[in-house]
Scaffold this motif. Sequence first.
Motif, PDB file in Angstrom:
ATOM      1  N   TRP A  43       0.809  -1.215   0.000  1.00 40.08           N
ATOM      2  CA  TRP A  43       0.000   0.000   0.000  1.00 40.08           C
ATOM      3  C   TRP A  43       0.842   1.265   0.000  1.00 40.08           C
ATOM      4  N   HIS A  44       1.996   1.216   0.626  1.00 39.95           N
ATOM      5  CA  HIS A  44       2.859   2.391   0.688  1.00 39.95           C
ATOM      6  C   HIS A  44       4.258   1.977   1.120  1.00 39.95           C
ATOM      7  N   HIS A  45       5.177   2.938   1.023  1.00 43.05           N
ATOM      8  CA  HIS A  45       6.519   2.804   1.598  1.00 43.05           C
ATOM      9  C   HIS A  45       6.604   3.797   2.743  1.00 43.05           C
ATOM     10  N   PHE A  46       7.644   3.701   3.547  1.00 44.11           N
ATOM     11  CA  PHE A  46       7.771   4.660   4.648  1.00 44.11           C
ATOM     12  C   PHE A  46       7.862   6.087   4.118  1.00 44.11           C
ATOM     13  N   PHE A  47       8.624   6.278   3.049  1.00 42.91           N
ATOM     14  CA  PHE A  47       8.735   7.605   2.435  1.00 42.91           C
ATOM     15  C   PHE A  47       8.306   7.488   0.983  1.00 42.91           C
ATOM     16  N   ASP A  48       7.140   8.036   0.673  1.00 39.96           N
ATOM     17  CA  ASP A  48       6.574   7.916  -0.667  1.00 39.96           C
ATOM     18  C   ASP A  48       6.704   9.180  -1.503  1.00 39.96           C
ATOM     19  N   ARG A  49       7.460  10.153  -1.038  1.00 43.60           N
ATOM     20  CA  ARG A  49       7.531  11.429  -1.754  1.00 43.60           C
ATOM     21  C   ARG A  49       8.751  11.506  -2.672  1.00 43.60           C
ATOM     22  N   VAL A 109       1.461  11.812  12.934  1.00 41.31           N
ATOM     23  CA  VAL A 109       2.657  12.569  12.553  1.00 41.31           C
ATOM     24  C   VAL A 109       3.140  12.177  11.154  1.00 41.31           C
ATOM     25  N   ASP A 110       3.380  10.884  10.933  1.00 42.61           N
ATOM     26  CA  ASP A 110       3.905  10.449   9.630  1.00 42.61           C
ATOM     27  C   ASP A 110       2.895  10.665   8.501  1.00 42.61           C
ATOM     28  N   HIS A 111       1.608  10.336   8.766  1.00 45.76           N
ATOM     29  CA  HIS A 111       0.596  10.430   7.721  1.00 45.76           C
ATOM     30  C   HIS A 111       0.098  11.853   7.508  1.00 45.76           C
ATOM     31  N   LYS A 112      -0.180  12.579   8.570  1.00 40.00           N
ATOM     32  CA  LYS A 112      -0.871  13.862   8.424  1.00 40.00           C
ATOM     33  C   LYS A 112       0.050  15.070   8.541  1.00 40.00           C
ATOM     34  N   VAL A 113       0.931  15.088   9.517  1.00 37.64           N
ATOM     35  CA  VAL A 113       1.783  16.256   9.723  1.00 37.64           C
ATOM     36  C   VAL A 113       2.930  16.280   8.719  1.00 37.64           C
ATOM     37  N   LEU A 114       3.719  15.224   8.686  1.00 34.97           N
ATOM     38  CA  LEU A 114       4.880  15.181   7.791  1.00 34.97           C
ATOM     39  C   LEU A 114       4.529  14.716   6.376  1.00 34.97           C
ATOM     40  N   HIS A 117       3.810   9.407   4.035  1.00 35.39           N
ATOM     41  CA  HIS A 117       3.023   8.458   3.265  1.00 35.39           C
ATOM     42  C   HIS A 117       1.598   8.474   3.786  1.00 35.39           C
ATOM     43  N   GLN A 118       0.696   7.882   3.043  1.00 36.41           N
ATOM     44  CA  GLN A 118      -0.670   7.663   3.495  1.00 36.41           C
ATOM     45  C   GLN A 118      -0.822   6.165   3.749  1.00 36.41           C
ATOM     46  N   ILE A 119      -1.900   5.786   4.387  1.00 39.75           N
ATOM     47  CA  ILE A 119      -2.125   4.368   4.630  1.00 39.75           C
ATOM     48  C   ILE A 119      -2.291   3.649   3.292  1.00 39.75           C
ATOM     49  N   ARG A 120      -3.080   4.242   2.430  1.00 42.74           N
ATOM     50  CA  ARG A 120      -3.349   3.618   1.134  1.00 42.74           C
ATOM     51  C   ARG A 120      -3.612   4.713   0.111  1.00 42.74           C
ATOM     52  N   TYR A 121      -3.204   4.445  -1.099  1.00 40.24           N
ATOM     53  CA  TYR A 121      -3.424   5.390  -2.193  1.00 40.24           C
ATOM     54  C   TYR A 121      -4.484   4.842  -3.140  1.00 40.24           C
ATOM     55  N   ASP A 130      -7.956   6.166   7.786  1.00 43.32           N
ATOM     56  CA  ASP A 130      -7.389   6.957   8.882  1.00 43.32           C
ATOM     57  C   ASP A 130      -8.105   6.674  10.195  1.00 43.32           C
ATOM     58  N   LEU A 131      -9.429   6.619  10.152  1.00 39.94           N
ATOM     59  CA  LEU A 131     -10.200   6.369  11.369  1.00 39.94           C
ATOM     60  C   LEU A 131      -9.932   4.969  11.927  1.00 39.94           C
ATOM     61  N   LEU A 132      -9.843   3.982  11.045  1.00 36.22           N
ATOM     62  CA  LEU A 132      -9.553   2.622  11.506  1.00 36.22           C
ATOM     63  C   LEU A 132      -8.145   2.521  12.086  1.00 36.22           C
ATOM     64  N   TRP A 133      -7.160   3.120  11.407  1.00 36.16           N
ATOM     65  CA  TRP A 133      -5.769   3.069  11.861  1.00 36.16           C
ATOM     66  C   TRP A 133      -5.626   3.754  13.222  1.00 36.16           C
ATOM     67  N   ASN A 134      -6.111   4.982  13.304  1.00 34.02           N
ATOM     68  CA  ASN A 134      -5.965   5.739  14.549  1.00 34.02           C
ATOM     69  C   ASN A 134      -6.894   5.222  15.636  1.00 34.02           C
TER      70      ASN A 134
END
Length: 161
Positions: A43-49, A109-114, A117-121, A130-134
């Motif tokens: 679904w993602h990598h730690f750094f997807d940018r 922090v990782d998903h929203k602030v910095l 990456h997102q949980i899924r694209y 986001d709601l399920l993860w948090n």
Amino acid sequence: MGMGSDRPHSPVERGRSMTAAALIGAALMAAVDEIVFHQLLGWHHFFDRATPAVGLLSDGLLHTAELLALVAGFVLWADLRRRGTLSSAHARAGLLLGAGGFQLFDGLVDHKVLRLHQIRYGVPDLLVYDLLWNGAALALLAAGAVLAVRARAVTGPGTGR
């Protein structure tokens, strides 16, 4: 096999027991995240940018940090156990607090602030993920807090470290 035993003749180290197990819990949750969401589901990598190669490198660095934290946590836990000062009740609480703390930090922090990456694209509604993860993170933290309160009630408010 349990996490250890509280020996009446040895003063338990409540804080160190909780810290060691929290380190293990955070490392285990990082492992679950990295293995399940990064590798198996993709679904993602730690750094997807950046490029996929940078994403893969960032996953390797996360995996390295997770393994180092796991080893450090178990070294601390083993030392407490060897000296007979492990508080099993505080360790159980710390395990859940560490896991939930990692997951909530990642989700906020990782998903929203910095925005690493997102949980899924590619999904129509990221809010559900986001709601399920948090929400799962908050459930782990709440369970850890309940266990911590119970552990304190069992061992008392004394001077156990």
